[in-house]
Structures are given as structure tokens and as C-alpha cells.
Design a protein around this motif. Structure first.
Motif, PDB file in Angstrom:
ATOM      1  N   VAL A  56       0.834  -1.201   0.000  1.00  0.00           N
ATOM      2  CA  VAL A  56       0.000   0.000   0.000  1.00  0.00           C
ATOM      3  C   VAL A  56       0.868   1.250   0.000  1.00  0.00           C
ATOM      4  N   ALA A  57       1.916   1.244   0.809  1.00  0.00           N
ATOM      5  CA  ALA A  57       2.793   2.408   0.876  1.00  0.00           C
ATOM      6  C   ALA A  57       3.466   2.671  -0.469  1.00  0.00           C
ATOM      7  N   ALA A  58       3.847   1.609  -1.167  1.00  0.00           N
ATOM      8  CA  ALA A  58       4.519   1.776  -2.458  1.00  0.00           C
ATOM      9  C   ALA A  58       3.577   2.369  -3.499  1.00  0.00           C
ATOM     10  N   VAL A  59       2.329   1.883  -3.529  1.00  0.00           N
ATOM     11  CA  VAL A  59       1.374   2.389  -4.519  1.00  0.00           C
ATOM     12  C   VAL A  59       1.013   3.839  -4.218  1.00  0.00           C
ATOM     13  N   VAL A  60       0.669   4.122  -2.991  1.00  0.00           N
ATOM     14  CA  VAL A  60       0.260   5.477  -2.617  1.00  0.00           C
ATOM     15  C   VAL A  60       1.435   6.451  -2.710  1.00  0.00           C
ATOM     16  N   GLY A  61       2.620   5.973  -2.383  1.00  0.00           N
ATOM     17  CA  GLY A  61       3.789   6.841  -2.387  1.00  0.00           C
ATOM     18  C   GLY A  61       4.409   7.054  -3.755  1.00  0.00           C
ATOM     19  N   GLY A  62       3.834   6.440  -4.798  1.00  0.00           N
ATOM     20  CA  GLY A  62       4.354   6.640  -6.149  1.00  0.00           C
ATOM     21  C   GLY A  62       5.664   5.942  -6.414  1.00  0.00           C
ATOM     22  N   ALA A  63       5.917   4.829  -5.759  1.00  0.00           N
ATOM     23  CA  ALA A  63       7.141   4.062  -6.004  1.00  0.00           C
ATOM     24  C   ALA A  63       7.106   3.495  -7.424  1.00  0.00           C
ATOM     25  N   PRO A  64       8.245   3.091  -7.964  1.00  0.00           N
ATOM     26  CA  PRO A  64       8.268   2.508  -9.314  1.00  0.00           C
ATOM     27  C   PRO A  64       7.278   1.357  -9.426  1.00  0.00           C
ATOM     28  N   ARG A  65       6.646   1.244 -10.573  1.00  0.00           N
ATOM     29  CA  ARG A  65       5.574   0.257 -10.717  1.00  0.00           C
ATOM     30  C   ARG A  65       6.065  -1.170 -10.612  1.00  0.00           C
ATOM     31  N   TRP A  66       7.342  -1.421 -10.927  1.00  0.00           N
ATOM     32  CA  TRP A  66       7.854  -2.774 -10.745  1.00  0.00           C
ATOM     33  C   TRP A  66       7.786  -3.180  -9.280  1.00  0.00           C
ATOM     34  N   SER A  67       7.916  -2.184  -8.368  1.00  0.00           N
ATOM     35  CA  SER A  67       7.846  -2.495  -6.942  1.00  0.00           C
ATOM     36  C   SER A  67       6.428  -2.852  -6.520  1.00  0.00           C
ATOM     37  N   TRP A  68       5.428  -2.337  -7.238  1.00  0.00           N
ATOM     38  CA  TRP A  68       4.046  -2.716  -6.933  1.00  0.00           C
ATOM     39  C   TRP A  68       3.860  -4.215  -7.166  1.00  0.00           C
ATOM     40  N   PHE A  69       4.388  -4.688  -8.300  1.00  0.00           N
ATOM     41  CA  PHE A  69       4.269  -6.115  -8.605  1.00  0.00           C
ATOM     42  C   PHE A  69       5.055  -6.955  -7.598  1.00  0.00           C
ATOM     43  N   LEU A  70       6.245  -6.488  -7.246  1.00  0.00           N
ATOM     44  CA  LEU A  70       7.089  -7.239  -6.312  1.00  0.00           C
ATOM     45  C   LEU A  70       6.422  -7.375  -4.949  1.00  0.00           C
ATOM     46  N   LEU A  71       5.875  -6.260  -4.442  1.00  0.00           N
ATOM     47  CA  LEU A  71       5.272  -6.300  -3.114  1.00  0.00           C
ATOM     48  C   LEU A  71       3.916  -6.995  -3.131  1.00  0.00           C
TER      49      LEU A  71
END
Length: 412
Positions: free
Chosen positions: A100-115
Motif C-alpha cells: 500500500v505504501a509503495a502504490v500510494v507513495g508513487g514508487a516505481p511500478r515494478w515495486s508494486w508487482f514485487l510487493l
């Protein structure tokens, strides 16, 4: 016949010591199943504006869950549910929060898939755990009632979960919907882990015995798993297509309520199935219910409004619980000693692999064709489920296990 007499088989289930407590804990622990996939769709679509990306991320989470479920179950067959559940659920809480933090925080999209994958990999299959507990304390006739009851419990979760996550995501914020699913799952799972007295007996592996994998992946299990993959594709596709269709109709906040109608139909059917004394073998019941599921879902071709979708969804939902209960009962009747939890987890793996494909295919279809035309994805997958069950009849009808013979006599 009075309601008290009619519901007698369900009342007898909860005369088993500890049954009420472990079933209630498992009910709470299953809320991530309908909430995380839909919650990920709402969260990612809200941040990116793409249903294709949202479906792919949600499918990644489901795929990871599918891969990890039998592995957690295998360890629990060897080590017990309590200790392993605590470790797994702690990891689920940490990885889900990080996603959730990665998506809301605008982290790179590859990290969304990883997490998303990490969240799925850390999530044990609570449904297989509670069914293993029932199997340890009931005879075959009682197991049909227990499995039907647990299918109803699943559907109650799917009645309540989608509206809850949708309302939380749309009226408060998308992360709230997803995180509520995580918290409910962790609380229920930890409660179940604390109930050590009702855990199934352990079955340590004999190093000199044949390889365990061979005893788990039987022809019966493979046919049920493959059929369940098609069934799961329907589930994954429906989540994405209904959200997209409701948005096209200007009523996205009602998408969860529409999804709940499918589960409501299944809930009613599950209650009836658990009380029925049906003719035929477990194989014939499984094939018949899979074909009925495939036929009923063809109603989705006629969807043109939310009102029509509600009606079609309820009718199609009536066929969901019977196919899930009959497949689970068939697998359980032929399972090798010591691998019950893992075998049941593989059936859920089939479903979640299908959810993965369904989410991704439906997301791409909504983006390319529009939501109304994308109902072709769940309708086609349901038809495939019926075909696969029919095609596998020769494999699963080769023999009848003693447990199946006992159940047939008890229900005849």
C-alpha cells in the motif's frame, strides 16, 4: 418438517468440542480472499487510471498466493498449524502494508508487482486449514455437511467483503479497503492459531517412503484443480468486469453490492446442498455441478444494465457452492494419509491460478472492448470448466476409494 429438524445436521456439527470457535476464527481469517484482489484493483486503478495495470497487479497477488498456499499447507501437515500460521501472518501484515505504501507513495511500478507478490506468498490458505480440522473429527457423511457449511461461510465472506472494501475504498480512501482486509485476516488467523486442541494430527514424512509429491498429485486432484482453474478465472474476471461496468453506468460505489449478489446465490445453494442426500457418486456430482456452473454463467452474455446483472448474477451464483463442495468432497475422499491439508490447498491453488488469469484477461478486455463486451471472459471460462470436468471423467472414474463408498451408502 420443522426448521429445527431440517437444520439438525448443521446443529450436530457444532456439538463437536471447539468447532464453533475454530470455524468462526477461520471465517474472519478468510476476509482477505474477497477483499485483497478487489482492493488491489481499486487501489491501483485509482492511482494509475488503468484497469489493465490494476488487473495485472491483482493477478500477481493471486498467483503468488496460489503458489505459496500448498507450500504453507505442507509445512503445517508436518509442523502443525499454530506456529506456522503466526510466522506467515506476521509476514502478510508487513508485506501488505509495504505494498500500500509503495502504490500510494508513487514508487516505481515494478515495486508494486514485487510487493503484491510478496503479500500473496506470505498468505496461508485458511479455508484448507479449517476443512482439515473438520475432516479430522467427522465421518464422511458429516464431512459433506461440514464442507457445505464452509462453502456457505466462504460465500458470506464474499457477500460482505466486496461491498465493505468498495465502500471503504470509495467513501474513505482506497488504501483503507485493502488494509482492512489484511487486518481482518491477521486477527482471524492468529485466533485460529491459538486453538491448538483442534489441530489435525501431525504426519511426519518417513524418509524411506516414496516421494510425497507422487501421493499428493493424483489424477483426481489434477482434474479437480484444472477445472477449478477455469472456475477461478470466472471469479477473477467478474471482479474486474463488474467494477468497470459499474463505473461505465456511473455507479462504481455499487460494484461491491453487485458482486455480493453472486455470493448470495451461492450461499443459498450451499445451505441446501449441505442438507441434501443426493443420488449418484461423488464423481457424477462433481461433473454435473461443473456443467451446471458452465451453463448458468452463459446468462452473462445478456447483461446490458446493472439491474439485469443483479438478476443474472444471483442465478449464476446458485451454481457456485455446489461445484466447490462436490470437488472438495471428491478430493478428500481419495486423499493419501498425511497430506490432507496440502491436497485441499491445491484445490484453492487451482481457483487462485484462475483468478490470476481472469483478472489479467478481464482487465485487458475492459480496456480494449469496454466492460459490457468483457463479460465474454467469465462466460467463456465457465463453459470451459464444464468441458474440463466432462473431459476428465475417465481419469477420475477409474476407481472408487473406500471413503467414497462409505459416503455413497450414507447418502443413498
Amino acid at each position: 418438517m420443522s426448521p429445527r429438524t431440517l437444520l439438525g445436521p448443521y446443529r450436530r456439527l457444532f456439538a463437536v468440542p471447539g468447532a464453533s470457535s475454530f470455524s468462526l476464527a477461520a471465517w474472519l481469517g478468510r476476509f482477505p480472499a474477497p477483499m485483497l484482489g478487489l482492493g488491489a484493483v481499486l487501489l491501483v486503478e485509482g492511482e494509475s487510471g488503468s484497469y489493465g495495470l490494476a488487473g495485472a497487479v491483482s493477478g500477481t497477488l493471486a498467483l503468488a498466493f496460489a503458489v505459496a498456499g500448498p507450500q504453507w499447507a505442507r509445512v503445517m501437515d508436518l509442523r502443525g498449524q499454530g506456529v506456522v500460521l503466526r510466522v506467515a501472518l506476521t509476514a502478510t501484515l508487513l508485506t501488505g502494508t509495504a505494498f500500500v505504501a509503495a502504490v500510494v507513495g508513487g514508487a516505481p511500478r515494478w515495486s508494486w508487482f514485487l510487493l503484491a507478490a510478496a503479500t500473496g506468498l506470505s498468505s496461508p490458505n485458511i479455508g484448507s486449514l479449517v476443512r482439515a480440522r473438520w475432516s479430522a473429527v467427522l465421518d464422511p457423511a458429516g464431512r459433506q455437511t461440514a464442507y457445505a457449511f464452509e462453502a456457505v461461510v466462504d460465500e458470506v465472506v464474499f457477500v460482505l467483503g466486496p461491498p465493505l472494501v468498495t465502500l471503504l475504498a470509495t467513501l474513505i480512501a482506497p488504501p483503507v479497503g485493502f488494509m482492512t482486509g489484511i487486518v481482518l485476516g491477521v486477527v482471524g488467523g492468529w485466533w485460529l492459531a491459538a486453538q491448538r486442541a483442534t489441530e489435525p494430527p501431525l504426519h511426519p514424512v518417513d524418509p524411506g517412503a516414496p516421494k510425497r509429491r507422487r501421493s499428493v498429485l493424483t489424477p483426481t486432484l489434477l482434474v479437480v484443480v484444472v477445472t477449478y482453474m477455469a472456475v477461478g478465472t470466472v471469479f477473477g474476471a467478474i471482479d474486474v468486469v463488474v467494477v468497470g461496468f459499474a463505473e461505465e453506468e456511473g455507479a462504481q460505489a455499487f460494484s461491491g453490492l453487485v458482486l455480493a449478489v453472486f455470493a448470495l446465490g451461492s450461499l443459498f445453494a450451499g445451505l441446501v446442498y449441505g442438507l441434501a442426500r443426493l443420488p449418484g457418486t461423488l464423481v457424477s456430482r462433481f461433473v454435473a455441478t461443473a456443467v451446471a456452473f458452465g451453463l448458468a454463467a452463459q446468462l452473462l452474455w445478456g447483461v446490458g444494465s446493472l439491474a439485469v446483472l443483479v438478476g443474472c448474477g444471483f442465478l449464476a451464483g446458485l451454481t457456485i457452492a455446489p461445484v466447490l463442495v462436490s470437488g472438495t468432497s471428491l478430493v478428500e475422499s481419495r486423499v493419501a494419509q498425511g497430506v490432507l491439508t496440502e491436497s485441499l490447498a491445491w484445490t484453492i491453488t487451482g481457483l487462485t491460478l484462475g483468478v490470476t488469469a481472469g483478472s489479467a484477461l478481464a482487465g485487458a478486455a475492459v480496456d480494449a472492448w469496454g466492460a459490457e463486451a468483457a463479460f465474454a471472459v467469465p462466460a467463456g471460462a465457465a463453459a470451459l470448466a464444464g468441458v474440463l470436468a466432462l473431459g476428465g471423467t475417465a481419469l477420475i472414474a477409474e476407481r472408487r476409494a473406500p471413503a467414497e463408498l462409505v459416503e455413497d451408502r450414507s447418502t443413498g
